[in-house]
Design an enzyme around this catalytic site. Structure first.
Site, mmCIF file in Angstrom:
data_model
loop_
_atom_site.group_PDB
_atom_site.id
_atom_site.type_symbol
_atom_site.label_atom_id
_atom_site.label_comp_id
_atom_site.label_asym_id
_atom_site.label_seq_id
_atom_site.Cartn_x
_atom_site.Cartn_y
_atom_site.Cartn_z
ATOM 1 N N HIS A 60 -1.499 8.147 -13.917
ATOM 2 C CA HIS A 60 -0.273 7.870 -13.132
ATOM 3 C C HIS A 60 -0.509 8.065 -11.628
ATOM 4 C CE1 HIS A 60 3.863 7.833 -11.752
ATOM 5 N NE2 HIS A 60 3.782 9.098 -11.415
ATOM 6 N N HIS A 85 0.813 14.111 -5.744
ATOM 7 C CA HIS A 85 2.261 14.264 -5.668
ATOM 8 C C HIS A 85 2.899 15.008 -6.843
ATOM 9 C CE1 HIS A 85 2.403 10.575 -8.204
ATOM 10 N NE2 HIS A 85 3.623 10.957 -8.524
ATOM 11 N N GLU A 89 4.511 20.314 -9.068
ATOM 12 C CA GLU A 89 5.589 20.304 -10.067
ATOM 13 C C GLU A 89 5.072 20.532 -11.483
ATOM 14 O OE1 GLU A 89 8.381 17.066 -12.183
ATOM 15 O OE2 GLU A 89 7.672 16.601 -10.166
ATOM 16 N N ASP A 90 3.913 19.935 -11.820
ATOM 17 C CA ASP A 90 3.479 19.919 -13.224
ATOM 18 C C ASP A 90 2.334 20.875 -13.558
ATOM 19 O OD1 ASP A 90 5.348 18.006 -13.779
ATOM 20 O OD2 ASP A 90 3.998 16.312 -13.493
ATOM 21 N N ASP A 148 5.926 5.569 -6.724
ATOM 22 C CA ASP A 148 5.978 6.396 -7.934
ATOM 23 C C ASP A 148 6.942 5.777 -8.949
ATOM 24 O OD1 ASP A 148 5.676 8.747 -9.572
ATOM 25 O OD2 ASP A 148 7.581 9.476 -8.791
ATOM 26 N N ASP A 268 20.242 -23.432 -7.218
ATOM 27 C CA ASP A 268 19.128 -23.128 -6.300
ATOM 28 C C ASP A 268 18.069 -22.263 -6.983
ATOM 29 O OD1 ASP A 268 20.909 -21.082 -6.462
ATOM 30 O OD2 ASP A 268 20.822 -20.510 -4.353
#
Length: 744
Positions: A60, A85, A89-90, A148, A268
């Site tokens: 990712h 990034h 957090e993880d 992301d 269109d």
């Protein structure tokens, strides 16, 4: 922690090497070394962690880094941030570790991204404020967050169906307008297409099939159209590239919904793009107008469909000439004319500005927008829904340019009034505004401004903001200022609202119970009774139909309809002896299970959203307004986006059971050619053949054309589909469409 297999380790390394091939010619050895360091650190930090799809998580960040490098054209710092990034957090690493290894600037951007915690966290209305606060420091926070989200949307297939709807809705509601405002056309279009595919799979597949079906016919039309243009451009020695662009399936579907037309009536579908390989010594504008002259010599233009975005570019930097002309086979075709630089900016927005001018200059161009956001952030109002609504006004509206008496230019949303303009200049000017002069003519403060108007604002010391001003303001700034004038006295409004409720209940001789307050709160889609009091006190809502809302029992033949729609029906006798807490315990809704919509709902109430009025059989989702009440929306309801973006955790799966006795108010619109007996045929088909009850039927005839407005009580979608199919077979009826809004 689990360890990766040799095959998974090879997969990671292959993906990274593919990424390096794409970027290695863009950067020197020092920058490539920083990128390498970031990848090795992130890879070690994420070792053993997998995504829901089963692939290693590090894939990712690598994919996001590729979007940042290729689609956004950003530099080494942004690529490093993209690779890192999700680390804070993880994993067990902290922001201080990032700062020590990669410096303060990288750590600051990573921090801005970490504040939007979770790949698919849906509480964005609250965390959006944090993200926007970092925007004025570094616009890259939002750009990397969009990258992301794009990769998450590309890999959405591994998520369950209700999560797909939630994430796609949030993307359409927030990330698409952000990409639009930053000029990222290619990314915006892809986000729209992916959201449409997952939110409305049946419609997406149908339109894709129809587009594929017409491909051969379309290619023939394109060749027939562009051949004389290419020939003439060569004769005039103009170096141009002529291509064609197909309207996206999402934009086709949007037009079908908005105008209630079929696929074949969307005229269109095609746009021809002429990109001028510009010569350095001649103005780009002149080169584009030379091409326009050639096109309109060959094909007749539609007078009201010429747009000049070169003289006055859009707020996101978009420059182009648009003209709609009558092409071969009687088809209207849109032609876009721009230089190669303009085309790059149109497709890649911020990234193209990065290449064509000093990046600091472009950030300065964003300053007025950022300043408006800062004003919204400083608003005393804490309602995240409202903040999102006002913020979106600054993102997605078309714009007009108007002038002060001294000639200063201001950009405002299309539909902006004199009042919007007054507030745009200064708060006090807006608060005291009584009208304006346009071309020496007096106009009221509700007057809608036109592009190019020169406006002189007139004020009076006796003037003060009025609540009705909200009805004719189109800009977030004006609406925010007007609301703030009332919200400063919030406690006074709350008391006033409480009094209104007490008096209204006394007037209708109904007891004021906590259950009644819950019904009111759920009906207006509010969070709690304090918000209910406040909105009442400020006049944002009223209690004109209180009896219906609380579902007072009566011998009305529609009692079942009202019970099911407004959550009436009462409790079972055996529950009457229970305490309040015991009753609540039985009524609490399990968010993880599918909420079944039953014909005789006993102790769990649900109501049907007024914005989309779903009927049994349609695809729906539920919004938990309280732990014991669900508001049912159609999956395609625009209003649902507001809830998804702020309270996605309250969105639950919902499914109809078979409804045979209960009927629901539905509105149909009929169009066709008037003839003797057609009204009788329509009403006979409805009432006698289908045994459907009609609340009201209204027919208007003008110059041989008729329009019918029908309010019917329908059991389910099968009955509705059968009725519409048979109505279309009546001679003279040209179109039958369902109108979702019953109050228009």
């Amino acid at each position: 922690m689990q360890h990766f297999t040799q095959a998974e380790i090879r997969q990671i390394e292959d993906r990274y090497q593919d990424f390096l091939k794409v970027i290695k010619n863009k950067f020197d050895e020092g920058r490539l070394a920083r990128i390498e360091k970031a990848f090795r650190f992130s890879n070690a930090a994420h070792h053993g962690i997998k995504r829901k799809s089963g692939e290693p998580f590090i894939i990712h960040p690598i994919s996001v880094a590729k979007i940042v490098a290729v689609d956004l054209g950003l530099g080494a710092t942004s690529i490093v941030v993209a690779l890192l990034h999700d680390v804070v957090e993880d994993t067990d690493y902290r922001l201080s570790d990032i700062e020590n290894m990669f410096g303060d600037r990288v750590a600051r951007i990573v921090d801005g991204l970490t504040k939007l915690s979770g790949d698919f966290d849906s509480r964005h209305a609250l965390t959006l404020k944090k993200m926007l606060m970092t925007l004025s420091d570094d616009v890259r926070v939002i750009l990397i967050k969009i990258a992301d989200r794009l990769h998450n949307m590309r890999t959405l297939d591994s998520m369950p169906a209700h999560k797909k709807i939630k994430i796609a809705g949030e993307t359409l509601f927030l990330y698409v307008p952000l990409a639009h405002r930053l000029g990222l056309h290619a990314i915006k279009s892809e986000l729209e297409e992916l959201s449409f595919k997952h939110k409305h799979p049946d419609e997406y597949n149908q339109i894709t099939y129809l587009l594929h079906n017409q491909e051969e016919q379309r290619n023939y039309l394109v060749n027939e159209f562009i051949t004389p243009i290419i020939q003439k451009l060569k004769e005039e020695s103009l170096d141009c590239t002529v291509t064609h662009r197909l309207k996206t399936s999402y934009s086709i579907w949007q037009k079908m919904q908005k105008k209630s037309v079929s696929f074949n009536e969307v005229y269109d579908l095609l746009a021809i793009r002429i990109v001028v390989n510009s010569k350095p010594n001649i103005s780009e504008k002149r080169q584009c107008f030379d091409v326009l002259s050639i096109v309109t010599d060959i094909y007749k233009p539609k007078p009201d469909r010429i747009r000049d975005w070169i003289t006055t570019p859009k707020a996101n930097g978009y420059e182009s000439l648009h003209v709609t002309v009558m092409g071969p086979q009687g088809k209207w075709v849109e032609v876009q004319i721009r230089t190669d630089r303009m085309d790059d900016v149109a497709e890649h927005g911020f990234a193209a500005h990065y290449r064509y001018k000093d990046i600091r200059n472009f950030e300065n161009e964003l300053d007025p927008w950022i300043e408006q956001i800062r004003e919204l952030l400083q608003s005393t109002d804490a309602d995240a829904f409202e903040f999102l609504d006002e913020f979106k006004l600054n993102l997605f509206s078309s714009e007009i340019n108007v002038f002060t008496p001294k000639g200063d230019m201001y950009s405002l949303p299309t539909g902006a009034s004199v009042l919007d303009f007054a507030y745009e200049i200064h708060t006090d000017l807006g608060n005291k505004c009584i009208g304006a002069k346009i071309n020496l003519k007096l106009v009221p403060l509700s007057h809608v401004l036109q592009n190019g108007d020169q406006v002189e604002i007139l004020t009076s010391e006796n003037q003060s903001p009025k609540l009705e001003w909200l009805k004719f303001t189109a800009s977030a700034k004006a609406r925010g200022k007007i609301k703030n004038a009332f919200k400063q006295e919030k406690s006074k409004h709350t008391e006033k609202g409480k009094k209104i409720i007490e008096e209204t209940f006394t007037n209708i001789k109904a007891p004021l119970t906590s259950n009644s307050l819950k019904k009111l709160t759920a009906h207006f889609n509010l969070n709690n009774k304090e918000q209910l009091y406040s909105e009442l006190g400020m006049g944002f809502i009223n209690l004109d139909n209180l009896k219906e809302i609380i579902g007072k029992k009566s011998e009305n033949k529609l009692v079942k309809y009202w019970n099911i729609t407004f959550g009436g029906g009462g409790k079972k006798k055996e529950e009457e002896g229970k305490t309040q807490s015991e009753t609540n315990a039985t009524k609490k809704i399990d968010k993880k299970k599918t909420f079944l919509l039953k014909e005789n709902q006993d102790n769990i109430t649900f109501s049907l959203a007024k914005c989309c009025n779903p009927i049994p059989g349609e695809q729906v989702v539920g919004y938990l307004s309280t732990d014991e009440h669900v508001v049912i929306h159609k999956t395609g309801c625009p209003e649902l986006g507001r809830f998804i973006a702020n309270q996605g955790e309250k969105i639950i799966r919902a499914e109809w059971t078979k409804f045979k006795r209960q009927s629901y108010l539905t509105r149909l619109n009929l169009e066709g050619f008037d003839r003797l007996g057609i009204v009788n045929e329509v009403t006979t088909l409805i009432s006698k053949v289908h045994s459907i009850n009609m609340r009201s039927v209204k027919f208007d005839t003008h110059d041989g054309i008729f329009q019918g407005d029908l309010f019917l009580y329908i059991h389910n979608t099968d009955d509705l589909t059968n009725l519409i199919t048979q109505l279309k077979t009546i001679k003279g009826i040209d179109n039958v469409s369902r109108i979702e809004n019953l109050n228009e």
